[in-house]
Design a protein around this motif. Sequence first.
Motif, mmCIF file in Angstrom:
data_model
loop_
_atom_site.group_PDB
_atom_site.id
_atom_site.type_symbol
_atom_site.label_atom_id
_atom_site.label_comp_id
_atom_site.label_asym_id
_atom_site.label_seq_id
_atom_site.Cartn_x
_atom_site.Cartn_y
_atom_site.Cartn_z
ATOM 1 N N ALA A 172 0.831 -1.208 0.000
ATOM 2 C CA ALA A 172 0.000 0.000 0.000
ATOM 3 C C ALA A 172 0.863 1.254 0.000
ATOM 4 N N LEU A 173 1.986 1.175 0.688
ATOM 5 C CA LEU A 173 2.890 2.323 0.728
ATOM 6 C C LEU A 173 3.450 2.611 -0.655
ATOM 7 N N GLN A 174 3.809 1.549 -1.378
ATOM 8 C CA GLN A 174 4.313 1.746 -2.741
ATOM 9 C C GLN A 174 3.273 2.450 -3.594
ATOM 10 N N LYS A 194 3.019 6.122 -2.607
ATOM 11 C CA LYS A 194 4.148 6.922 -3.078
ATOM 12 C C LYS A 194 4.083 7.119 -4.578
ATOM 13 N N ALA A 195 3.658 6.076 -5.267
ATOM 14 C CA ALA A 195 3.557 6.183 -6.724
ATOM 15 C C ALA A 195 2.541 7.250 -7.101
ATOM 16 N N ARG A 196 1.422 7.258 -6.356
ATOM 17 C CA ARG A 196 0.400 8.244 -6.669
ATOM 18 C C ARG A 196 0.899 9.651 -6.383
ATOM 19 N N GLN A 197 1.626 9.795 -5.306
ATOM 20 C CA GLN A 197 2.124 11.121 -4.950
ATOM 21 C C GLN A 197 3.097 11.634 -5.990
ATOM 22 N N LYS A 212 4.223 15.129 2.304
ATOM 23 C CA LYS A 212 5.159 14.167 2.851
ATOM 24 C C LYS A 212 4.462 13.221 3.810
ATOM 25 N N ARG A 213 3.286 13.633 4.293
ATOM 26 C CA ARG A 213 2.579 12.774 5.200
ATOM 27 C C ARG A 213 1.945 11.637 4.404
ATOM 28 N N LEU A 214 2.322 10.462 4.713
ATOM 29 C CA LEU A 214 1.779 9.298 4.026
ATOM 30 C C LEU A 214 0.585 8.788 4.825
ATOM 31 N N ASP A 243 -8.471 3.282 -0.250
ATOM 32 C CA ASP A 243 -8.246 2.974 -1.669
ATOM 33 C C ASP A 243 -6.975 2.165 -1.852
ATOM 34 N N ASP A 244 -5.907 2.684 -1.250
ATOM 35 C CA ASP A 244 -4.625 1.975 -1.371
ATOM 36 C C ASP A 244 -4.722 0.574 -0.796
ATOM 37 N N LEU A 245 -5.410 0.502 0.321
ATOM 38 C CA LEU A 245 -5.499 -0.778 1.001
ATOM 39 C C LEU A 245 -6.258 -1.793 0.159
#
Lengths: 375, 136
Positions: free
Chosen positions: B72-74, B77-80, B95-97, B102-104
Amino acid sequence: MNDGGGESRRNIDECKSERGGEQEEDEFGRAVTRVSVAQICESAGYHTFQRSALEALADIALRYLRDLGRSARFHANLAGRTACNVFDVIQALEDLGSSQGFAGASDVNHPLAASGALKDIIRYTNIAEEIPFARAVPRFPIPKTRKPTPSFLQLGETPPHKHIPSWLPAFPDPHTYIHTPVWNERGSDPRTEKLEQARQRRKAEKSLVSLQQRLACNGATMASMDGELKGKRPLDGNNPFLAPPLLSGEKEASLVPMPAGLSLKSPDENIEKKPGGLSVVNAFAPANEAAKGGGLIDEARQLKPKRPVVQFKFGLDKRTVNPAPLLFGNRYNRTGGNATDMSWFSRDEEKDDKKKRAEQILKEAMENPQELVQL
Amino acid sequence: MNSADPKHDDEAALIEFLSSLMDYTPTIPDELAEHYLGKSGFQCPDIRVFDCRTRLVALATQKFIAEIANDALQLCKARQSAVVKDKRDKLQKDKRLILTNDDLSKALREYGVNMKRQEYFAESPSTGMESAARDD
């Protein structure tokens, strides 16, 4: 933290209640899981999370945990054991991890110690940093200690029959299982009941109406009251002469001032003893009297047996000067009326003279604002 | 003999791992794991000692969740990094993740978990029903 998942959480709660109390007992466990999952996410690099996302992830973690346990038990049972083994756990890991795949999955005969799933875990242990749980968790669930039912001996009772030994738990009290129907002993006469109901309804209506009128009267006088009068008690300032004028029909015509009638009608002697102030008995005398027989109680409550002295205060600002309300008292007194209230009407004539004089002064004040003398 | 050696190695590695596990405290507390494993029939020994089996299971769960979180973190970050191409200011602010639903749900799809999320939320359960009643 973004709480956009509030609604979905409510749905989850509804689902919980549908499933019964099973989910509610788990609340502590779920809360602890939520915290630990949050810690894992934090170590992965997240700063914050949505609450619903965290709850979903915690739910998944719990399910995974339980599935591992179930799978391990299944494998143990398959091997004819009840206690689970490390190898049972490894097999369970392979079962659950087969969707992602691990090295050596296709090899059916591989020894379990060399399982790819296990190797993944070992690798993870070496890589990931150790994060202990944030707080000390007590052992749960705490078993509830039940108080056993006392025996016959402990209660000091003798068992009812000979075949029952006294060390057995005692029987429950008879009132817990015997239900005796209770009958209403009073004789019910439908006619008197109806009369009583009607009477009570009338009483309630009367009190409501009088309360409304009282509130309206208070409201009308308070609205036009001078700022100086506000400090006084509302009953003292409840001067109908200072109220704004009412158009005919705006107020109920049955507003009859009957302070003399009050002293005449009411058998309560306290009223004659205390003509001055408004005592509690005065206030409730009409109610008492109405309760005994029924009569006009509304208007009497608004007036005191003795009218307060009318004080006119004139100032430069015109809002306090309102000649119209001077007429209010007249109508107020004249509507309805009782022939026996002669004393009331004589006092009324004095007030008229006063009003005429006041009007004259007002006119002069209007014409010559500069020559006005404060009274 | 040759085949016995790797087996022996593997078993030795396993034993070593299990003993090292007693020092390693997984993030999921032992009591929690014991409670839920007890619910599913995982027999615990009568002596209330946290043995390596429970630890192993807890560790496996931790690994599982960590993998999902990483995926989910990937995605996050990709979306950001895709969005940031407009302004450089956004990089400072974002910077706040945040772990979002949705990601989950995207990350969980690979693991076979189908998580659906509501598209929009109404104010109350009867929103929209009142207008229908008024029409009648």
